[in-house]
Design a protein around this motif. Structure first.
Motif, mmCIF file in Angstrom:
data_model
loop_
_atom_site.group_PDB
_atom_site.id
_atom_site.type_symbol
_atom_site.label_atom_id
_atom_site.label_comp_id
_atom_site.label_asym_id
_atom_site.label_seq_id
_atom_site.Cartn_x
_atom_site.Cartn_y
_atom_site.Cartn_z
ATOM 1 N N MET B 1 0.840 -1.208 0.000
ATOM 2 C CA MET B 1 0.000 0.000 0.000
ATOM 3 C C MET B 1 0.868 1.249 0.000
ATOM 4 S SD MET B 1 -3.027 -0.697 -0.404
ATOM 5 C CE MET B 1 -3.839 0.860 -0.132
ATOM 6 N N ALA B 2 0.348 2.247 -0.680
ATOM 7 C CA ALA B 2 1.089 3.521 -0.711
ATOM 8 C C ALA B 2 1.052 4.173 0.670
ATOM 9 C CB ALA B 2 0.459 4.447 -1.739
ATOM 10 N N ARG B 3 2.141 4.789 1.017
ATOM 11 C CA ARG B 3 2.200 5.447 2.326
ATOM 12 C C ARG B 3 2.194 6.953 2.140
ATOM 13 N NH1 ARG B 3 6.791 4.121 6.082
ATOM 14 N NH2 ARG B 3 7.934 4.671 4.193
ATOM 15 N N PRO B 4 1.479 7.662 2.997
ATOM 16 C CA PRO B 4 1.462 9.118 2.853
ATOM 17 C C PRO B 4 2.832 9.718 3.145
ATOM 18 C CG PRO B 4 0.347 8.456 4.870
ATOM 19 C CD PRO B 4 0.673 7.189 4.133
ATOM 20 N N VAL B 5 3.157 10.781 2.421
ATOM 21 C CA VAL B 5 4.439 11.452 2.659
ATOM 22 C C VAL B 5 4.251 12.657 3.585
ATOM 23 C CG1 VAL B 5 5.559 10.709 0.549
ATOM 24 C CG2 VAL B 5 4.131 12.756 0.519
ATOM 25 N N TRP B 6 3.021 13.025 3.773
ATOM 26 C CA TRP B 6 2.738 14.216 4.580
ATOM 27 C C TRP B 6 1.281 14.172 4.965
ATOM 28 C CZ3 TRP B 6 -0.438 18.626 4.222
ATOM 29 C CH2 TRP B 6 -0.013 19.784 4.919
ATOM 30 N N SER B 7 0.936 14.707 6.139
ATOM 31 C CA SER B 7 -0.481 14.866 6.444
ATOM 32 C C SER B 7 -0.691 16.199 7.143
ATOM 33 C CB SER B 7 -1.001 13.694 7.284
ATOM 34 O OG SER B 7 -0.352 13.695 8.545
ATOM 35 N N GLY B 8 -1.859 16.798 6.895
ATOM 36 C CA GLY B 8 -2.139 18.114 7.456
ATOM 37 C C GLY B 8 -3.519 18.549 7.024
ATOM 38 N N THR B 9 -3.710 19.853 6.917
ATOM 39 C CA THR B 9 -5.036 20.311 6.510
ATOM 40 C C THR B 9 -4.922 21.352 5.407
ATOM 41 O OG1 THR B 9 -4.943 21.969 8.249
ATOM 42 C CG2 THR B 9 -6.175 19.974 8.742
ATOM 43 N N ILE B 10 -5.880 21.285 4.480
ATOM 44 C CA ILE B 10 -6.023 22.368 3.518
ATOM 45 C C ILE B 10 -6.876 23.417 4.215
ATOM 46 C CG2 ILE B 10 -7.045 23.086 1.324
ATOM 47 C CD1 ILE B 10 -6.698 20.271 0.312
ATOM 48 N N SER B 11 -6.388 24.652 4.235
ATOM 49 C CA SER B 11 -7.236 25.658 4.871
ATOM 50 C C SER B 11 -7.453 26.810 3.926
ATOM 51 C CB SER B 11 -6.590 26.145 6.179
ATOM 52 O OG SER B 11 -5.552 27.032 5.902
ATOM 53 N N PHE B 12 -8.714 27.234 3.847
ATOM 54 C CA PHE B 12 -9.002 28.470 3.126
ATOM 55 C C PHE B 12 -10.232 29.082 3.752
ATOM 56 C CE2 PHE B 12 -12.502 27.491 0.122
ATOM 57 C CZ PHE B 12 -12.606 26.120 0.313
ATOM 58 N N SER B 132 -16.046 24.775 -11.174
ATOM 59 C CA SER B 132 -15.626 26.133 -11.556
ATOM 60 C C SER B 132 -14.395 26.096 -12.459
ATOM 61 C CB SER B 132 -15.316 26.959 -10.306
ATOM 62 O OG SER B 132 -14.181 26.413 -9.655
ATOM 63 N N GLY B 133 -13.770 24.922 -12.571
ATOM 64 C CA GLY B 133 -12.571 24.802 -13.412
ATOM 65 C C GLY B 133 -11.389 25.564 -12.858
ATOM 66 N N LYS B 134 -11.391 25.808 -11.562
ATOM 67 C CA LYS B 134 -10.310 26.610 -10.975
ATOM 68 C C LYS B 134 -9.270 25.734 -10.283
ATOM 69 C CE LYS B 134 -11.768 30.876 -11.769
ATOM 70 N NZ LYS B 134 -10.997 31.813 -12.601
ATOM 71 N N VAL B 135 -8.091 26.292 -10.155
ATOM 72 C CA VAL B 135 -6.977 25.621 -9.487
ATOM 73 C C VAL B 135 -6.631 26.457 -8.261
ATOM 74 C CG1 VAL B 135 -4.561 24.930 -9.697
ATOM 75 C CG2 VAL B 135 -6.089 24.743 -11.670
ATOM 76 N N GLY B 136 -6.504 25.805 -7.092
ATOM 77 C CA GLY B 136 -6.147 26.531 -5.879
ATOM 78 C C GLY B 136 -4.637 26.660 -5.742
ATOM 79 N N ILE B 137 -4.174 27.871 -5.459
ATOM 80 C CA ILE B 137 -2.737 28.099 -5.271
ATOM 81 C C ILE B 137 -2.493 28.366 -3.785
ATOM 82 C CG2 ILE B 137 -0.751 29.544 -5.873
ATOM 83 C CD1 ILE B 137 -1.832 28.088 -8.278
ATOM 84 N N GLY B 138 -1.537 27.643 -3.233
ATOM 85 C CA GLY B 138 -1.282 27.836 -1.806
ATOM 86 C C GLY B 138 0.154 27.538 -1.440
ATOM 87 N N ARG B 139 0.423 27.633 -0.158
ATOM 88 C CA ARG B 139 1.770 27.363 0.324
ATOM 89 C C ARG B 139 1.723 26.306 1.392
ATOM 90 N NH1 ARG B 139 4.782 33.071 0.158
ATOM 91 N NH2 ARG B 139 2.755 34.107 0.130
ATOM 92 N N PHE B 140 2.762 25.494 1.471
ATOM 93 C CA PHE B 140 2.857 24.569 2.591
ATOM 94 C C PHE B 140 4.325 24.250 2.864
ATOM 95 C CE2 PHE B 140 3.743 20.190 0.990
ATOM 96 C CZ PHE B 140 3.790 20.459 -0.362
ATOM 97 N N VAL B 141 4.549 23.693 4.043
ATOM 98 C CA VAL B 141 5.916 23.352 4.448
ATOM 99 C C VAL B 141 6.010 21.850 4.596
ATOM 100 C CG1 VAL B 141 7.652 23.595 6.257
ATOM 101 C CG2 VAL B 141 6.207 25.551 5.639
ATOM 102 N N MET B 142 7.026 21.290 3.956
ATOM 103 C CA MET B 142 7.243 19.848 4.095
ATOM 104 C C MET B 142 8.746 19.633 4.284
ATOM 105 S SD MET B 142 5.956 16.766 1.610
ATOM 106 C CE MET B 142 6.834 17.289 0.159
#
Lengths: 303, 358
Positions: B1-12, B132-142
């Motif tokens: 099984m694939a293992r997650p490389v990161w976990s957190g929350t998308i916030s907007f 809406s055909g939109k792409v969300g742009i954001g920042r995160f730290v990994m």
């Protein structure tokens, strides 16, 4: 538009582009120029090797602008060797050396149709290996008169025990190469030019009105200009077997004295194109091979 | 099984959606270990002092930045600490843009986003973005590094790509070779031809068609060796080698150029005069045409040498001006007669155009 073709020649990778580009009004394409360069290389490179070669490039064909490239292209493959040669006031220039088939193909791909070579080797820039008589036909003359003057030149040289070999310029004229190849010593460029001028002046007297040694264009109608100045250090002459930038892919072609005689008699125009030259090499080998090896000395000037 | 490389929350805005990150692409290159051929033991690296050659223990190794050739500024990990991005465990979506506004060169590593704990907010966001055909742009730290990311939705799922920073993207103006394009002139006809070529090769993108054939062949070889099978024949060459034989490369172009001239009666002479020796092989295969080229070159060289010897045997100076017998010259005469018209044309045109060498 087409993607580059990468070919391997003797273990070297050469990038070829725009193979179908027409470089001569006659329809001769870059692929054909490369093909000629590759096929003629076995005999041509020995006349280029060790010399500082000037490229005359025609990126958009012979009927478009051209430029002389003395400084070896900065984007050359790392296996193209260079040599320091005569430069400008700021010092020497690194010229390309053309010593193998891969470099011939690379030059062809740059549309370096004309390869011009100096009379001296890069290793000893001050000592010409060859003395050249460059016969340039003035208006109302042709290679026929050039051949007549070449024959007369050889008669003068006979008197001092020198032999010359002729090649067409591939354009309109003729050149006679007098090999020197001094093992040590040898004349300077000035010495060679002085000797060529002296012979030219003898010809001027012998063939009254048919020859001039004066550069001025006004002197030239109806005459053959014996360009002795081609023996100067910084001068280059079209190399044996180099293509010329004309309507058709004509070549500076070594010829036999029989052919020079025929030309002088109006029986052979001595025009050879790339395909003809390859056939001639099959038949005759390299008619200029001796120019590289025969050792001759210029007579010492009388005091 | 694939293992997650990161976990957190998308916030907007006020919304927080717990997610896990999985790699979307798994690189598959063949990696080899270095071994000592004598006993097949693994090769180990040691850290040594470049000047003394002595091994250096971990405690003595510090980080240095080369500010000039041979000049280093040593930086202590403690000094870097204040700048470390805080591992916030959130992907902060700052804006939504159209997908085609993002130049594909910006896309770096791709990840699948999966809902963590509660799937509903995830499904809602995915559906909203997709409609809406939109792409969300954001920042995160990994792993102590800050990334810009683009999240797009497809088929109810979200896919995230890390993006290159604008100052990491190389300006085409810095690539000298591209400048040559400015001088290229193409005719409408040429463009039309190119377009029809493109049209004739147009197809839907089927990534399955493309394989890393090298890796597959190497793995086959390794499998066979591991199974104890003797490998005798070399692995078949790939169908389109990058490096090809010079004569094979030129053959088609030269033939095409000649053929096009022979279609124009006025230019027939050129085709005849430029014909090159052919051994009748037809040159269908690159290998044989290479041989032909090599052979003819050798032949020419041999002949050249023979001529040279012959010339050496001949008496030295030739009596110039002396007329030769007519019989000897028949061959030359024939060829001169053939070429006379060509020469005349050449002489007439651009008579003064080509000046001798500079």
């Amino acid at each position: 538009m087409s993607a580059p073709t990468i070919v391997e020649i003797d273990g070297r990778e050469v990038r070829l582009t725009n193979l179908d580009k027409v470089l001569y009004p006659s329809g001769f394409t870059k692929a054909e120029v490369i093909d000629y360069h590759v096929r003629v290389a076995p005999v041509a490179v020995q006349h280029l090797a060790g010399r500082c070669i000037t490229f005359r490039r025609f990126p958009n064909g012979t009927d478009q602008d051209s430029f002389f490239e003395k400084r070896c292209n900065a984007h050359r493959p790392e296996w193209v060797p260079v040599a320091l040669g005569p430069g400008d006031r700021r010092g020497g220039i690194e010229y390309c050396r053309v010593e193998d088939t891969a470099t011939m193909a690379w030059a062809a791909n740059l549309a370096a149709l004309e390869l011009h070579a100096p009379m001296a080797l890069a290793a000893d820039l001050d000592t010409p290996r060859i003395l050249v008589f460059d016969y340039d036909p003035g208006p109302k003359t042709s290679i026929v008169e050039c051949c007549q003057v070449a024959i007369a030149t050889q008669a003068v040289l006979d008197a001092v025990g020198l032999r010359g070999w002729c090649k067409t310029s591939g354009s309109k004229g003729l050149q006679m190469y007098v090999p020197l190849n001094a093992a040590h010593g040898g004349p300077t460029h000035q010495g060679a030019a002085d000797f060529a001028l002296a012979v030219g002046q003898v010809l001027e007297r012998q063939l009254d009105g048919k020859v001039t040694t004066v550069m001025a264009k006004v002197e030239r109608p109806g005459k053959i200009f014996v360009d002795w100045g081609q023996n100067a250090l910084h001068k280059t002459t079209i190399a044996p077997y180099s293509l010329r930038a004309r309507d058709r892919p004509t070549v500076s072609t070594p010829v036999t004295w029989d052919e020079v005689d025929d030309c002088a008699g109006g029986r052979a125009p001595l025009v050879f194109e790339a395909g003809d030259v390859l056939q001639r090499i099959e038949q005759h080998g390299d008619l200029f091979a001796d120019v590289l090896v025969v050792e001759q000395e210029l007579p010492s000037p009388r005091t | 099984m694939a293992r997650p490389v990161w976990s957190g929350t998308i916030s907007f805005g006020l919304v927080a959606i717990p997610v896990k990150l999985f790699h979307a692409v798994r690189k598959k290159s063949v990696s080899f270990n270095q071994l000592d051929e004598r006993n097949l033991a693994r090769i180990r690296y040691r850290k040594v002092n470049a000047e003394t050659g002595e091994e250096v223990t971990e405690g003595h190794i510090v980080k240095g930045y080369e500010v000039a050739k041979g000049r280093y500024v040593v930086v202590d990990p403690d000094e870097l600490e204040p700048f470390m991005p805080v591992a916030t465990k959130t992907i902060d979506l700052e804006e939504f843009v159209d997908l085609d506004e993002i130049d594909p060169v910006y896309f770096d590593t791709a990840y699948h986003l999966a809902p963590d704990a509660n799937a509903k907010p995830y499904a809602l966001l995915a559906r909203a973005m997709e409609s809406s055909g939109k792409v969300g742009i954001g920042r995160f730290v990994m792993r102590n590094k800050q990334y810009t990311a683009a999240i797009r939705a497809e088929e109810g799922r979200m896919v995230m790509s890390s993006l290159a920073y604008a100052d990491e993207v190389i300006d085409p103006a810095d690539i000298e070779e591209l400048a040559a394009l400015d001088e290229v002139e193409v005719s409408d006809k040429e463009v039309l031809m190119a377009e029809s070529l493109v049209a004739s090769l147009s197809a839907g993108f089927e990534p399955e068609k493309y394989h890393d054939e090298y890796r597959e062949q190497v793995m086959t070889l390794i499998q066979m060796k591991a199974d104890g099978e003797e490998i005798t024949a070399p692995i078949e060459e790939s169908e389109a080698p990058k490096v090809i034989d010079i004569m094979a490369a030129l053959e088609a172009s030269v033939a095409a150029a000649k053929a096009s001239r022979s279609h124009h009666p006025a230019k027939k002479a050129a085709a005849r005069l430029t014909s090159v020796p052919d051994d009748g092989d037809g040159g269908a295969t690159p290998v044989s045409s290479k041989k032909v080229a090599k052979m003819s070159a050798k032949k020419a060289a041999k002949k050249a040498a023979a001529k040279q010897r012959e010339a050496a045997r001949k008496p030295a100076a030739k009596k110039s001006g002396a007329q030769k017998s007519a019989a000897k010259k028949s061959a030359v005469k024939k060829s001169s007669a053939k070429k006379a018209p060509a020469k005349k044309r050449a002489a007439k045109k651009k008579a003064a155009a080509v000046k001798k060498s500079a």
